[in-house]
Design a protein around this motif. Sequence first.
Motif, mmCIF file in Angstrom:
data_model
loop_
_atom_site.group_PDB
_atom_site.id
_atom_site.type_symbol
_atom_site.label_atom_id
_atom_site.label_comp_id
_atom_site.label_asym_id
_atom_site.label_seq_id
_atom_site.Cartn_x
_atom_site.Cartn_y
_atom_site.Cartn_z
ATOM 1 N N THR A 123 -15.010 5.052 3.684
ATOM 2 C CA THR A 123 -13.408 5.457 3.133
ATOM 3 C C THR A 123 -12.477 4.351 3.430
ATOM 4 O O THR A 123 -12.370 3.375 3.290
ATOM 5 C CB THR A 123 -12.581 6.260 4.881
ATOM 6 O OG1 THR A 123 -13.122 5.759 5.256
ATOM 7 C CG2 THR A 123 -13.637 7.674 4.013
ATOM 8 N N PHE A 124 -11.695 4.399 2.391
ATOM 9 C CA PHE A 124 -10.763 3.138 1.941
ATOM 10 C C PHE A 124 -9.423 3.782 2.506
ATOM 11 O O PHE A 124 -8.894 5.154 1.492
ATOM 12 C CB PHE A 124 -10.708 3.214 0.203
ATOM 13 C CG PHE A 124 -10.065 1.881 0.140
ATOM 14 C CD1 PHE A 124 -10.496 0.716 -0.445
ATOM 15 C CD2 PHE A 124 -8.776 2.086 -1.274
ATOM 16 C CE1 PHE A 124 -10.176 -0.467 -1.040
ATOM 17 C CE2 PHE A 124 -7.926 0.744 -2.174
ATOM 18 C CZ PHE A 124 -8.729 -0.134 -1.351
ATOM 19 N N ALA A 125 -8.486 3.677 2.877
ATOM 20 C CA ALA A 125 -6.783 4.294 3.119
ATOM 21 C C ALA A 125 -5.651 3.662 2.280
ATOM 22 O O ALA A 125 -5.360 2.287 3.266
ATOM 23 C CB ALA A 125 -6.742 4.651 5.395
ATOM 24 N N ASP A 126 -5.832 4.390 2.057
ATOM 25 C CA ASP A 126 -4.018 3.878 0.964
ATOM 26 C C ASP A 126 -2.813 4.614 1.907
ATOM 27 O O ASP A 126 -2.473 6.019 2.438
ATOM 28 C CB ASP A 126 -3.783 5.238 -0.455
ATOM 29 C CG ASP A 126 -4.904 4.213 -0.894
ATOM 30 O OD1 ASP A 126 -5.595 3.060 -1.083
ATOM 31 O OD2 ASP A 126 -5.074 5.877 -2.322
ATOM 32 N N ILE A 127 -2.212 3.417 2.167
ATOM 33 C CA ILE A 127 -1.107 3.331 3.351
ATOM 34 C C ILE A 127 0.229 2.603 2.350
ATOM 35 O O ILE A 127 -0.411 2.192 1.944
ATOM 36 C CB ILE A 127 -0.796 2.805 4.716
ATOM 37 C CG1 ILE A 127 -2.098 1.896 4.943
ATOM 38 C CG2 ILE A 127 -2.334 3.746 5.287
ATOM 39 C CD1 ILE A 127 -0.629 0.070 4.696
ATOM 40 N N SER A 128 1.446 2.730 3.468
ATOM 41 C CA SER A 128 2.564 2.468 2.827
ATOM 42 C C SER A 128 3.325 1.575 3.852
ATOM 43 O O SER A 128 4.320 0.964 3.614
ATOM 44 C CB SER A 128 3.503 3.307 2.611
ATOM 45 O OG SER A 128 3.521 4.170 3.368
#
Length: 225
Positions: A123-128
């Motif tokens: 899994t590849f967690a897109d965060i800010s």
Amino acid sequence: MTFKLEPGSLIVSCQARADNPLHGPMFMGAMALAARDGGARGIRANGADDVRAVKAAGLPVIGIDKVFSSDVPVYITPTFAAAERLAEAGADIIALDCTPRPRHGDAPQELIRRIREELGLETFADISTLDEGLAAEQMGATYISTTLSGYTSYTEPKPEGPDLELIRALAARVNTPIVAEGRFNTPALARAAITAGAYAVVVGTMITNPREITRGFAREVAGGK
């Protein structure tokens, strides 16, 4: 057989919106082949059809499924059904929005668990933000990506350049591999991300969106208008 991302990888985002002349699997598949021949070591693609098309490049594929809703901000792989579609299409890694923002779908921690346990994929967690990155690590994300920095209401206005400070902050606090994404529009900036602690770098517009590249040149030629 699934592929894994190697350290120091350039990942090319092969995406084109419906209004773009390059929209569609045929063009995205060709983009992926060109990116591979140029030295890319991974591809990010949107939707099952495009994921199938870019698989021909023989590189690790990070799949996303954008499901837009008018009343919530989260649209990057918001449900397990979306993740299943990507897995069936051949994605090696599933990327999803791991911000705490409102969504129609499943909580990110539940998505990460089910993708790992039921689909057997990374899994590849897109965060800010840093806090979101710390939370994503606790959720068990395989990679943490700065994709959404500048694109959430609480990180706006979007800066002109990439968020190297976020990469440095994450590198100091997490053990999970960090992927730099967002406004890396020169090779020097991509290298700066690695120096700041990134495991890999995603580049999209400046490689695969000639319409936007052309607009930038046209503005300058017209005197910056």
